[in-house]
Design an enzyme around this catalytic site. Structure first.
Site: not given
Ligand code: HOZ
Length: 426
Positions: A143, A238, A266
């Site tokens: 992701y 990433d 983050k």
């Molecule tokens: N990478 C986060 C969850 N795997 C993202 C948090 C979100 O999408 O709010």
């Protein structure tokens, strides 16, 4: 407790789709209503009814010092008193860029943006502008935020809700994203064989963190580097999750593989909206106003976010920070393994540094398909058994648990005791 969260969620759902501003916050895959948070301090969050939980979500990664760390809060308060946004240059932005360059091996120049999504979208645009090519390779289950190019077989919420490819992404975008398998170099080689001279970049989470934690097998990251070398294809790590999480140098320092471009977020913003993308100077200098690739933002390098991030990095740069955190994480894994010994169903744990996922499947979990073998219903039971005992885990099997420096022995003992009881509900 549940009723009041249910009524808050019902109220929110009348004005916010699904009652949440990010789908991963909904409890849809584990059942029940999302917990509404009022405040947080150290390893704990407090809900709107005043109930405390030990927090292993840590805002999905940023809170590596624990919540409301005095240095970070102090820096934000001081910055706020001087004005919250200027839309003009500040010296703090240069200081932040220098700190990133000094810590992250691949970064010679860096641009600050506001979110991980913005960083990955911008990095891919830059890679396309630099190489003059259009296709990218991404891995199933990884992701990279919600940019169009990435919402194809995506992990995290997309995977949790069973819609890994989103409507609204045009056929054009989708056909420019080529899919490979995490930990499978042959799948990448096949794409290069088919259309190598059209591939602008490979983008990868060096440690996959959004289909649960998946560890890169020996040679995988090195193999990606070798495939890009000499082919005019850029390697993008990433590191929105792994940056400043696995160490000051992120996953690229941890594994000793240098990408061409890196995305960060983050932890970088200390819990405020700050992210970045950076890399080789010759690539970064293709960005406007030096070069023709456009990317911009009113709040980019925002003074509050930059102050929070700089305060965070000062703490992380103190000697021994990561050694201590990683030792604690080792003990955390050992505690969990002991507590799960008599679990009635199979499980396995993947951990790198202070990132961990407990999967309810025999494992090994090493790619998207093996992650999908996890028993999500069992995870839901486990999640609620833990929540009932005041432990807040991610409301999805396909996420990481995050440890902070504030998770002390008492907190870890309480967690292990809760796991021993939760196992009985499996
Ligand atoms: N990478 C986060 C969850 N795997 C993202 C948090 C979100 O999408 O709010």
């Amino acid at each position: 407790m549940t009723d009041s969260h249910a009524s808050r969620h019902a109220r929110a759902s009348k004005v916010i789709p699904g009652g949440v501003n990010s789908p991963v916050r909904a409890f849809q895959s584990v059942g029940g209503s999302p917990v509404f948070i009022r405040s947080a301090k150290g390893p704990r969050i407090t809900d709107a009814d005043g109930r405390e939980y030990i927090d292993f979500v840590c805002s999905w990664g940023p809170m590596i010092l624990g919540h409301a760390h005095p240095s970070v809060i102090g820096a934000v308060v001081q910055a706020a008193a001087n004005g919250t946004s200027f839309g003009a240059c500040t010296e703090a932005e240069t200081e932040m860029a220098e700190a990133i360059r000094d810590c992250v091996p691949s970064v010679e120049k860096v641009r600050l943006v506001c979110s991980g999504t913005e960083a990955t979208m911008s990095a891919v645009r830059l890679a396309r502008g630099y190489t003059g090519r259009e296709k990218i390779v991404k891995f199933r289950g990884c992701y990279h935020g919600h940019g169009d190019s990435f919402l194809i077989q995506a992990g995290s919420g997309a995977m949790t809700f069973g819609n890994p490819s989103s409507p609204g992404v045009t056929k054009g975008s989708a056909q420019d994203t080529l899919l490979a398998e995490y930990n499978d170099l042959d799948s990448v080689r096949a794409l290069f064989k088919a259309c190598g001279d059209e591939i602008a970049a490979i983008i990868v989470e060096p440690v996959a963190g959004n289909m649960g934690v998946l560890v890169p097998e020996k040679g995988f990251l090195e193999g990606l580097r070798a495939l890009c070398d000499g082919r005019n294809t850029l390697l993008i790590f990433d590191e929105v999750i792994t940056g400043f999480r696995l160490g000051l140098a992120g996953a690229q320092g941890y594994y000793g593989v240098k990408p061409d471009l890196t995305t960060l977020g983050k932890i970088l913003g200390g819990g405020l909206p700050l992210a970045a993308y950076g890399g080789r100077a010759d690539i970064m200098d293709r960005l406007s106003p030096v070069g023709p690739v456009y990317q911009a933002g009113t709040l980019a390098g925002n003074p509050l976010a930059t102050a929070a991030g700089l305060a965070m990095l000062r703490e992380l740069r103190k000697p021994g920070f990561y050694e201590t955190l990683h030792k604690r994480a080792e003990a955390w894994e050992a505690d969990l393994r002991r507590a799960l010994k008599n679990a009635p169903i199979p499980w396995c744990i993947n951990r790198v540094g202070s990132l961990l996922t407990l999967f309810f499947t025999p494992g090994p979990v090493r790619d998207y398909d093996s992650a999908l073998t996890a028993d999500t219903k069992a995870y839901g039971r486990f999640f609620h058994a833990m929540l009932d005992q005041g432990i807040y885990l991610a409301p999805s099997q396909f996420e990481a648990a995050f440890l902070s420096a504030a998770h002390d022995d008492e907190v870890m003992e309480r967690t292990a005791a809760a796991v021993r009881k939760a196992v009985l509900k499996l």
